[in-house]
Design an enzyme around this catalytic site. Structure first.
Site: not given
Ligand code: NAP
Ligand code: HSE
Length: 428
Positions: A105, A132, A134, A205
């Site tokens: 987002k 947005v 999830g 969002k």
């Molecule tokens: P995360 O757990 O921090 O995972 C990020 C991943 O990307 C890791 O595997 C990391 O590698 C890799 N990475 C990050 N920067 C990098 C770089 N510069 N070069 C190569 N690899 C890189 O993040 P996440 O929570 O899965 O979130 C991912 C995306 O989804 C974000 O945009 C977030 O806003 C969105 N999102 C997340 C959620 C949620 O509930 N978590 C919900 C909706 C949307 P390593 O594993 O080696 O560190």
């Molecule tokens: N950090 C975000 C939240 C992840 O708590 O809603 C989902 O976009």
């Protein structure tokens, strides 16, 4: 049958869920799209890091260009987060004719129009359902489900982390810092949780939702934003006594050709359906002129709910590939709607004041409201255990922020008002 080959950027919380769903639901995917779907390559920051999923290590790379420039990759699934470099990878992938699915987002709120324009030029899809709320399919709902209506209000709990924190503070009397740590451990919070607690994640969002809902380009800087770091246990308990919950609400409203978009901790009446949305759950309430009130509810963050939306986008891309209709974006032109400034946004307000406890104080306070042309709906003076002053809670009728700012400024010169403890928007 030639498989559809996916390049996955990121194997963190969401990326792991994407691998689990793609690998675990192969038969369902095959039935829906007519080809196997395979995760061919995965970008990570550190190949040597332990993973909580079994992965063929030959698929892992630390070189993004190896994936985005790989001619054998059909679709890029971006779940690594970040803005600057990530945008470069996505634009390059589009230049290479690859379709993109993203959960990002931050990127879509800031650079969505540029990325979507490039996608259109290149005949590629860019889908971002997971960006947005999830696991709630709200983006598809706004684009397709409401295409016949004129939306007048979108009100959302769109950040799971802050809803989790506020729920635990309200229901268990938990301390803010402890619950934030829990939300981080559960994988809900952003890498830097400041963007969750200070409202920026929700603002991004709401930029996306209001652009789609009002079919008008809304920029992030147009969203008036306040987070939850100032919300105290006392505020939550007073709100409850008055029949309200405190929620971080994104509120986008349309009146004729004017819109306003804001994010702030808000007192919402217990009887409103959004007041009972607790924990990491999100909800988006949408009011349309024709349809009336609707609400969409579900998990707003976390591995599997978010991955569900990501893989649903992947299915949509592959179906488009089969039909040969990738890159056909339905929205041809946008409305040009005027945006209200922060000061023009009007709502009811809750005000908690610490005042001197003597005759005439209430009259002086009422006079300030009258001078500033703000009408009072109700006043409460709870009894305090000691005699060190009194607390007064006032709920107003609708007033602009400009008028409320005049009220607050007038209190600065009023000796009887010792402290303005809290001020919140009120809904419902
Ligand atoms: P995360 O757990 O921090 O995972 C990020 C991943 O990307 C890791 O595997 C990391 O590698 C890799 N990475 C990050 N920067 C990098 C770089 N510069 N070069 C190569 N690899 C890189 O993040 P996440 O929570 O899965 O979130 C991912 C995306 O989804 C974000 O945009 C977030 O806003 C969105 N999102 C997340 C959620 C949620 O509930 N978590 C919900 C909706 C949307 P390593 O594993 O080696 O560190
Ligand atoms: N950090 C975000 C939240 C992840 O708590 O809603 C989902 O976009």
């Amino acid at each position: 049958m030639k498989p559809v080959r996916v390049g996955l950027l990121g194997l963190g919380t969401v990326g792991t869920g994407v691998v689990r769903i793609v690998e675990g639901h192969q038969e369902d995917l095959l039935n829906q799209v007519g080809s196997p779907v395979s995760i061919a390559q995965i970008l990570v920051k550190d190949r040597s890091k332990g993973r909580n999923i079994a992965i063929d290590s030959s698929k892992l790379t630390e070189d993004p260009w190896e994936i985005v420039r790989n001619p054998d990759i059909d679709v890029i699934v971006e779940v690594m987060g970040g803005i600057g470099l990530t945008k470069e990878y996505i634009l390059e992938a589009l230049d290479q004719g690859k379709h993109v699915v993203t959960a990002n987002k931050d990127l879509m709120a800031l650079h969505g129009p540029e990325i979507l324009a490039k996608a259109r030029d290149k005949g590629c899809d860019v889908l971002y359902e997971a960006s947005v709320a999830g696991g709630i399919p709200i983006i598809r709902t706004l684009i397709e489900g409401f295409s016949s209506d004129r939306i007048t209000k979108i009100m959302g709990i769109v950040n799971g982390t802050t809803n989790y924190i506020l729920t635990k503070m309200s229901q268990e009397g938990a301390a803010y810092e402890d619950v934030l740590k829990e939300a981080q451990d559960l994988g809900y919070a952003e890498a830097d949780p400041t963007s969750d607690v200070e409202g920026l994640d929700a603002a991004r969002k709401m930029t996306i939702l209001s652009t789609l809902g009002f079919r008008s380009n809304v920029a992030l800087e147009n969203v008036s934003t306040q987070g939850i770091s100032g919300v105290s246990q006392e505020d939550i308990q007073y709100a409850k006594r008055l029949g309200y919950e405190v929620k971080l609400l994104g509120i986008a409203e349309r009146q004729d050709d004017t819109i306003s978009v804001s994010v702030q901790p808000t007192l919402i009446k217990h009887t409103h359906p959004i007041a009972s949305v607790n924990g990491v759950f999100n909800a988006v309430y949408v009011h349309g002129e024709a349809v009336g009130e609707t609400m969409f509810y579900g998990p707003g963050a976390g591995e599997m709910p978010t991955a569900t939306s990501v893989v649903a986008d992947l299915v949509a891309v592959v179906k488009n590939m089969k039909l040969g209709v990738n890159g056909r974006q339905a929205q041809l032109s946008y409305n040009v709607l005027k945006l209200k400034t922060d000061e023009q946004i009007a709502s009811k307000f809750f005000l908690l004041l610490h005042v001197e406890d003597r005759a005439g104080v209430l009259a002086q306070i009422a006079q300030v409201f009258s001078n500033c042309d703000v009408s009072i709906e109700s006043v409460m003076q709870p009894s305090l255990p000691n005699t060190a002053g009194a607390e007064i809670i006032i709920i107003t009728h609708d007033a602009s922020k400009a008028a409320m700012n005049n009220v607050l400024k007038s209190f600065e010169g009023l000796k009887a008002v010792r402290k303005i403890k809290s001020i919140y928007r009120v809904e419902g």
